[in-house]
Structures are given as structure tokens and as C-alpha cells.
Design a protein around this motif. Structure first.
Motif, PDB file in Angstrom:
ATOM      1  N   UNK A 119      28.225  33.276  35.029  1.00 15.40           N
ATOM      2  CA  UNK A 119      29.285  34.214  35.220  1.00 15.40           C
ATOM      3  C   UNK A 119      30.069  33.870  33.906  1.00 15.40           C
ATOM      4  N   UNK A 120      30.436  32.714  33.685  1.00 14.72           N
ATOM      5  CA  UNK A 120      31.283  32.415  32.582  1.00 14.72           C
ATOM      6  C   UNK A 120      30.767  32.865  31.055  1.00 14.72           C
ATOM      7  N   UNK A 163      34.845  34.542  47.503  1.00 13.13           N
ATOM      8  CA  UNK A 163      35.900  34.111  46.716  1.00 13.13           C
ATOM      9  C   UNK A 163      35.733  33.585  45.240  1.00 13.13           C
ATOM     10  N   UNK A 164      36.509  33.644  44.124  1.00 18.17           N
ATOM     11  CA  UNK A 164      36.322  33.158  43.018  1.00 18.17           C
ATOM     12  C   UNK A 164      37.198  32.122  42.308  1.00 18.17           C
ATOM     13  N   UNK A 188      38.039  35.159  37.292  1.00 21.92           N
ATOM     14  CA  UNK A 188      39.229  35.688  37.525  1.00 21.92           C
ATOM     15  C   UNK A 188      39.725  36.558  36.149  1.00 21.92           C
ATOM     16  N   UNK A 189      39.446  35.768  35.241  1.00 22.16           N
ATOM     17  CA  UNK A 189      39.900  36.213  33.685  1.00 22.16           C
ATOM     18  C   UNK A 189      38.956  37.705  33.292  1.00 22.16           C
ATOM     19  N   UNK A 210      34.091  42.653  34.529  1.00 21.90           N
ATOM     20  CA  UNK A 210      33.500  42.028  35.687  1.00 21.90           C
ATOM     21  C   UNK A 210      33.841  42.744  36.848  1.00 21.90           C
ATOM     22  N   UNK A 211      32.914  43.428  37.602  1.00 21.68           N
ATOM     23  CA  UNK A 211      33.163  44.135  38.802  1.00 21.68           C
ATOM     24  C   UNK A 211      33.029  43.197  40.153  1.00 21.68           C
TER      25      UNK A 211
END
Length: 231
Positions: free
Chosen positions: A69-70, A81-82, A89-90, A97-98
Motif C-alpha cells: 500500500x505504502x 480500518x487503516x 490515510x494520506x 487510493x479508493x
């Protein structure tokens, strides 16, 4: 490619050949515990892009699925959750990112429904919330209203186990079990990364959690490269 249904052991390159750009990947793990490190690192090295990732959470920036993801390999997430991965989140805030959020229990049930072939599950969580219920079908059963949550499946499921035999019968290590058994059922093709592969008949049948019928390929784990994690 694995040809013998009783010997599903393959190398990491064969496993990665099943994972391509634009694929929907379902993964086991809870905050990184129970996620397959060798497969995830291989996906990064292969530079697969535009992935849809389905799992409990986004791990941490350099732990678990969070490494993918990063580094921008995912275009969409379906998670509960994230919060442990600020990079996710950023990316969401920046519109890169959807993310589709699903309560943890609901997410687990949607994955289970996909694995066992159900058409969906009926949930009353969020039924009075316009954001949660928007676009979802409502169904009344015995006078009570529910939201229809649709099942989740994936092109490829990747899971992590403590021990396996060549057929793919899996034993998990305590809390590292988490979402892995459900994820193993819901993939059109399931790859299990395991710490130890033992001969057929060596596993205690009473300890097997995921039967090998759900597993298509087995790869030996190289473990977590902690130097790589903290780079």
C-alpha cells in the motif's frame, strides 16, 4: 505450475506468476501478523500495479500488506480500518487510493459468504446511517429490516500458515490464524506461504484448520527480513 494435486509445492516465481497487474488480491493478516511476507516482498519486486486488496487492515507502512500500500501498488482497498498505516490515510486524502470500509465482523462474513458460495449476508449494522446504507439493498425478514452485504471473492488469495503438508492442509500459529482460513476459501486461486512443509500423513488431523482442498499452491516462507522492513 503445480500439476500434481497431491503435491502443490512450488517456488516463489511460480506463485508470483499467478499475480498480475489489475488483479484482486485477498490477504490474511491482522496488523501484519499472519500476512505472507515472502509473497508480499515478491509482489513488490515484481512491481505489480493497480491492485485491489481485500483484507482486515493495511498493516503498518513497512509491515504486512502495508508495504504494498505504502509503495503505491494498490488502487483500491476493501478493509475494516487503516488506522495503523498513516500512508494509506494520506493516499486516500489525496485521492490516490479508493477505500471501501466494512465493519470487521461484516467484512469477515462477506469473505466467508464468498468462500462458501452465499449470495450475501443480512446485517443491521449501520442501517440507520445514510453513509453506510447508501446504495445497499434493504430486505425485510420477519418484520425486521436488514442491509444486504454482498459476498467478497478474489482472483488470488494469499495466506500464511505455520505448517502444511504437500496437499495444502494448513495449521496456523495461534493469533496468526486470524482471517487466513476465511481468505483461503474465498480466492479463485489460493497460495499458501508456510513456515514448515512436512510429509503427507504427518499432520495431526485434529489440528488442521484449512483443508488442502482450498489451497492451489504452497510456497516455502523465507521469513521476515527485518533489515528490509526497517529500510
Amino acid at each position: 505450475m503445480v500439476e500434481n494435486s497431491f503435491d502443490k509445492i512450488a517456488n516463489i516465481d511460480e506463485a508470483l506468476s499467478q499475480i498480475n497487474d489489475g488483479a484482486t488480491i485477498m490477504f490474511g493478516g491482522f496488523g501484519g501478523i499472519g500476512s505472507p511476507p515472502t509473497i508480499i516482498e515478491g509482489m513488490i519486486n515484481k512491481n505489480v500495479q493497480n491492485l485491489t486488496l481485500i483484507g482486515n487492515d493495511t498493516g503498518f507502512p513497512n509491515i504486512g500488506i502495508g508495504k504494498l500500500v505504502s509503495r503505491g501498488h494498490a488502487s483500491k482497498l476493501i478493509v475494516s480500518h487503516i488506522g495503523s498505516n498513516p500512508v494509506a490515510g494520506q493516499l486516500m486524502t489525496e485521492g490516490k487510493l479508493q477505500i471501501e470500509f466494512s465493519p470487521q465482523g461484516t467484512l469477515a462474513e462477506r469473505i466467508r459468504a464468498g468462500g462458501v458460495g452465499l449470495g450475501g449476508v443480512l446485517i443491521d449494522v449501520g442501517i440507520d446511517n445514510d453513509i453506510v446504507s447508501n446504495g445497499k439493498e434493504k430486505i425485510v425478514v420477519d418484520g425486521k429490516e436488514y442491509l444486504l452485504e454482498l459476498p467478497l471473492t478474489a482472483d488470488v488469495s494469499i495466506v500464511y500458515a505455520k505448517k502444511s503438508d504437500p496437499f495444502g492442509n494448513l495449521i496456523f500459529d495461534k493469533s496468526a490464524r486470524n482471517m487466513n482460513p476465511l481468505v483461503a476459501m474465498a480466492g479463485k486461486y489460493t497460495i499458501a506461504e508456510v513456515e514448515e512443509i512436512v510429509p503427507l500423513s504427518e499432520l495431526d488431523p485434529e489440528q488442521i484448520i484449512t483443508p488442502g482442498i482450498y489451497v492451489d499452491m504452497i510456497v516455502q516462507s523465507k521469513g521476515v527480513n527485518w533489515k528490509w522492513v526497517w529500510e
